[in-house]
Design an enzyme around this catalytic site. Structure first.
Site, PDB file in Angstrom:
ATOM      1  CG  HIS A 377      -2.306  -0.461   1.171  1.00  0.00           C
ATOM      2  ND1 HIS A 377      -2.878  -1.388   1.718  1.00  0.00           N
ATOM      3  CD2 HIS A 377      -2.633  -0.309  -0.008  1.00  0.00           C
ATOM      4  CE1 HIS A 377      -4.341  -1.763   1.566  1.00  0.00           C
ATOM      5  NE2 HIS A 377      -4.215  -0.963  -0.245  1.00  0.00           N
ATOM      6  CB  CYS A 690      -0.934  10.951 -23.468  1.00  0.00           C
ATOM      7  SG  CYS A 690      -1.620   9.218 -23.685  1.00  0.00           S
TER       8      CYS A 690
HETATM    9  C1  PEP Z   1       1.205   5.517 -22.028  1.00  0.00           C
HETATM   10  O1  PEP Z   1       1.494   3.653 -22.174  1.00  0.00           O
HETATM   11  O2  PEP Z   1       2.116   6.240 -23.114  1.00  0.00           O
HETATM   12  C2  PEP Z   1       0.791   5.562 -21.568  1.00  0.00           C
HETATM   13  C3  PEP Z   1       0.508   7.036 -21.170  1.00  0.00           C
HETATM   14  O3  PEP Z   1       0.202   4.815 -20.325  1.00  0.00           O
HETATM   15  P1  PEP Z   1       0.735   4.503 -19.368  1.00  0.00           P
HETATM   16  O4  PEP Z   1       2.334   4.938 -18.877  1.00  0.00           O
HETATM   17  O5  PEP Z   1      -0.647   4.943 -18.238  1.00  0.00           O
HETATM   18  O6  PEP Z   1       0.394   3.219 -19.112  1.00  0.00           O
END
Ligand code: PEP
Ligand code: MG
Length: 763
Positions: A377, A690
């Site tokens: 946790h 992203c």
């Molecule tokens: C990614 O895989 O680039 C992403 C933004 O998702 P995560 O890092 O949460 O897997």
């Protein structure tokens, strides 16, 4: 050899054999010798390499304060000549003799005769043994023979004693000097590279030092236990409130589970049972923890084993309550010094969730813990709070000292303690890259623009409600990626639809005024849920995760989708499906979404159809499915972190293969460019990125060159990226991208990227 000489050798040998203290042995030996020889004094000098002198090691007949203080030339004087030439000198009528002035005026003043014998080991002189008499007469043959008989074993004793003394002096000298840099390793829970000062935090190990004590009154201990339980309950409620101030998602979470544990019949039975054995309460608590530790360790399930930390936390809180009742400590600990320590890196044997919540989080640089695992946790909390943390660092307590300079490199779980200048220099760029700007220029949440006026939207990636203020602070245009999974990970039960809705609604309402992209629960792999048994997977990154997990768990998916849909009446919402591999998966997810809409309609619960639906582009197979998928979605968000992991089959969390995680490999850029091209052929459809790549100001030119006009990143990276964008012209970005696409390896691209960055004032 005479009986007398034999006796002397036996006596001195006994002294040597029986002593553990070199100087005490020597002192007794010279006393015995003077006694046997019937002289007024007997001394031993040993040659000291560092000083280049003969140093008195023992005396009988002179003040003991002379030991180590009287130093003689190793070439001149009676002892110097004896040592230098390895000759026996028997000098009488001292004072009248020429050439021994140094001795006569110094240590030997007052003696009339001296007999000096070299102490030799393996043909090498190591010192001098002398006998002195106040009488001017030459010291006689009886004494001379005795000294000769004993000089060899004494020489060995002196030589060995000096060697071990030198070794311990060296050790002490080393201890006095600054200890060397060391590198310890563990498992990184979060990302980042930080530098700070070591701060030790004591925890449940206090229980280890409790010794067995019996109670005279069992009933009194039982009633103390009841009182302690109620104090611990109050404490837990307080913690729960503190936690929810920090983590809105955690309310009714970890500490709610702790409240339940405080009433757990098995725990209560165990403690009462130990009290029945007449143990005092403190020891009874230790017994219970020891027993549970043993039982949990045997279980072959990491998640279950790590629940032990919660048990410990709860028992430790009962223990602290007992201390408080006895007025031993004050609660809560003020941690004043921690607040005043500049950028503290907390070093602990085991950090408990309740301790983490009480730390001054804004001031904290990082955490090093000797125990703990990825799924504990406290690890989940650290990850959600984005505190750099390395767990399982063996030897941390023994090797790190208070206030030590420490660099934590969470890319490979290394802790550099007392780093040398070279190490600090090596980490310079990484430390600067991960450093959060202290002073942020007044940010405006508006579109960023290239030097030639092309608008670029920079959104923020968030995981928690408490990150919402960062959007405005760093000038994010809405939430480009809301990772919903953390609220599911820090709870002990799957949150209800309403609980989810309440949290999501806050994000949509306060998410910077622009749109909020809510990603559907992306768990599995390195993101377990405490209440789901994912079983042992050989390849968790290729296992039961993302959409696959949700589609096979409609009981989780349905309320989740309903909760998200309900937020669409509060703002502009984009729904993002993670880890979609092909059209089939997309259509199944859409079917579940239609069903959730139908359920809401049936129940008369408001939602808006005015949301956009998109997929994360992370799984390479989706590349070939994208043309068909684009017919069914509004946008694509490129998740470069997972995309690179799956393109190169390189585990993004494995430090051994970090070198293979090549963000700027031409293959990655080609895929990104082609995805952008594909999406551009569909009017009204958009593409964004992203992953971590989006937040790198040096690489942003490639992304703009590929056609990306929407990037989402950690909010604090936005000012740097915005600044870089303002220096770039789209044509230049397209040019560098097309050159990069023709490269064969990432090294070529990286060189090109740095040259470009320098030319455009990005570095
Ligand atoms: C990614 O895989 O680039 C992403 C933004 O998702 P995560 O890092 O949460 O897997
Ligand atoms: Mg991903």
């Amino acid at each position: 050899m005479s009986a007398e000489q034999l006796q002397l050798i036996r006596d001195v040998s006994q002294i040597i054999a029986g002593t553990t203290d070199f100087h005490e042995g020597l002192r007794q030996a010279v006393a015995r010798l003077a006694n046997f020889a019937q002289t007024d004094a007997c001394n031993i000098f040993a040659y000291d390499n560092r000083r280049g002198q003969l140093v008195m090691e023992a005396t009988y007949g002179l003040a003991q304060s002379c030991v180590h203080r009287v130093q003689l030339s190793a070439q001149e004087g009676i002892n110097g000549v004896c040592y230098d030439r390895r000759e026996i000198l028997n000098v009488s009528n001292l004072g009248e003799e020429e050439g021994y002035g140094q001795d006569v005026e110094g240590w030997a003043a007052g003696f009339g005769s001296v007999l000096a014998v070299p102490l030799q080991v393996g043909g090498r002189a190591i010192g001098v043994l002398n006998l002195c008499s106040s009488d001017s007469q030459e010291i006689g043959p009886r004494a001379l023979n005795m000294v000769l008989a004993i000089s060899a074993p004494l020489a060995v004793f002196v030589s060995n004693g000096r060697l071990s003394e030198e070794a311990s002096e060296h050790e002490k000298a080393q201890q006095k000097t600054e200890p060397q840099e060391i590198m310890l390793r563990g498992t990184a829970i979060t990302g980042g590279v930080v530098r700070g000062r070591a701060y030790f935090l004591a925890g449940s190990e206090a229980l280890d030092t409790i010794t067995r004590k019996y109670a005279s009154d069992v009933e009194a201990e039982k009633s103390l236990f009841q009182k302690a339980l109620s104090v611990a309950r109050e404490d837990t409620i307080e913690l729960q409130q503190e936690a929810s101030k920090i983590l809105a998602e955690a309310d009714a979470g970890i500490f709610y589970a702790h409240l339940l544990l405080l009433d757990d019949p098995t725990l209560l039975w165990r403690v009462n049972n130990a009290l029945e054995r007449r143990f005092k309460l403190r020891f009874a608590l230790k017994v219970v923890i020891d027993e549970m530790e043993e039982e949990f360790r045997r279980l072959d399930n990491e998640i279950v084993r790590e629940r032990l930390a919660d048990m410990k936390d709860v028992v430790f809180r009962i223990y602290q309550a007992v201390e408080e009742i006895d007025n031993v400590t004050q609660r809560p600990k003020k941690l004043k010094s921690l607040r005043s320590t500049k950028r503290p890196i907390v070093v602990t044997r085991e950090l408990l969730p309740s301790q983490l919540i009480r730390l001054p989080l804004a001031n904290l640089a990082g955490i090093v813990s000797e125990s703990g695992g990825m799924t504990s946790h406290v690890a989940i909390l650290a990850r959600t709070l984005q505190i750099p943390m390395v767990v399982g660092v063996k030897g941390a307590l023994a090797n790190i000292r208070k206030n030590d300079d420490v660099i934590l490199d969470c890319s490979d779980g290394s802790c550099h303690v007392r780093p040398t200048r070279q190490v600090v220099k090596h980490f310079g760029p990484a430390l600067r890259f991960h450093a959060r700007p202290k002073v942020v220029p007044a940010a405006v949440c508006e579109l960023s623009a290239t030097a030639d006026g092309t608008p670029i939207r920079l959104g923020g990636n968030i995981s928690l409600i408490n990150e919402l203020p960062l959007l405005e602070r760093y000038g994010a245009m809405g939430v480009g990626l809301y990772r919903t999974e953390f609220m599911f990970m820090i709870r002990n039960l799957y949150p209800t639809e309403d609980e989810q809705y309440n949290v999501f609604r806050s994000v949509v309402k306060d998410g910077g005024g622009s749109s909020v992209t809510i990603r559907i629960l992306d768990v599995g792999g390195d993101k377990p849920l405490p209440y789901v048994n994912f079983g042992r997977e050989d390849n968790p990154a290729l296992g039961w995760r993302g959409m696959r997990f949700l589609l096979s768990n409609p009981q989780y998916l349905a309320p989740h989708l309903r909760a998200i849909l309900r937020t669409t009446v509060h703002g502009r919402v984009n729904i993002l499906l993670p880890m979609v591999a092909d059209l089939d998966e997309l259509l199944l997810a859409k079917k579940a979404l239609r069903q959730a809409e139908a359920d809401l309609e049936k129940g008369g619960i408001p939602y808006s159809r005015n949301y956009r639906l998109g997929v994360m582009f992370e799984v390479p197979s989706a590349f070939w499915a994208l043309p068909e998928m684009l017919e069914h979605i509004d946008f694509v968000s490129i998740g470069s972190n997972d995309l690179i992991q799956y393109l190169f089959a390189v585990d993004r969390g494995n430090s051994r293969v970090t070198g293979w995680f090549r963000q700027f490999h031409p293959v990655v850029l080609r895929v990104i460019a082609q995805v952008c091209e594909l999406v551009a052929r569909h009017p009204g459809k958009t593409v964004s990125l992203c992953g971590e790549m989006a937040g790198n100001p040096l690489g942003v030119a490639f992304l703009i060159g590929a056609g990306l006009r929407h990037l989402s990143m950690n909010p604090w990276r936005i000012p740097g990226v915005r600044q870089a964008i303002s220096q770039l012209k789209v044509a230049d970005c397209q040019d560098i991208l097309s050159r990069a696409l023709r490269c064969n390896c990432d090294a070529e691209v990286v060189v090109m990227m740095h040259e470009f960055a320098e030319a455009h004032g990005l570095e």
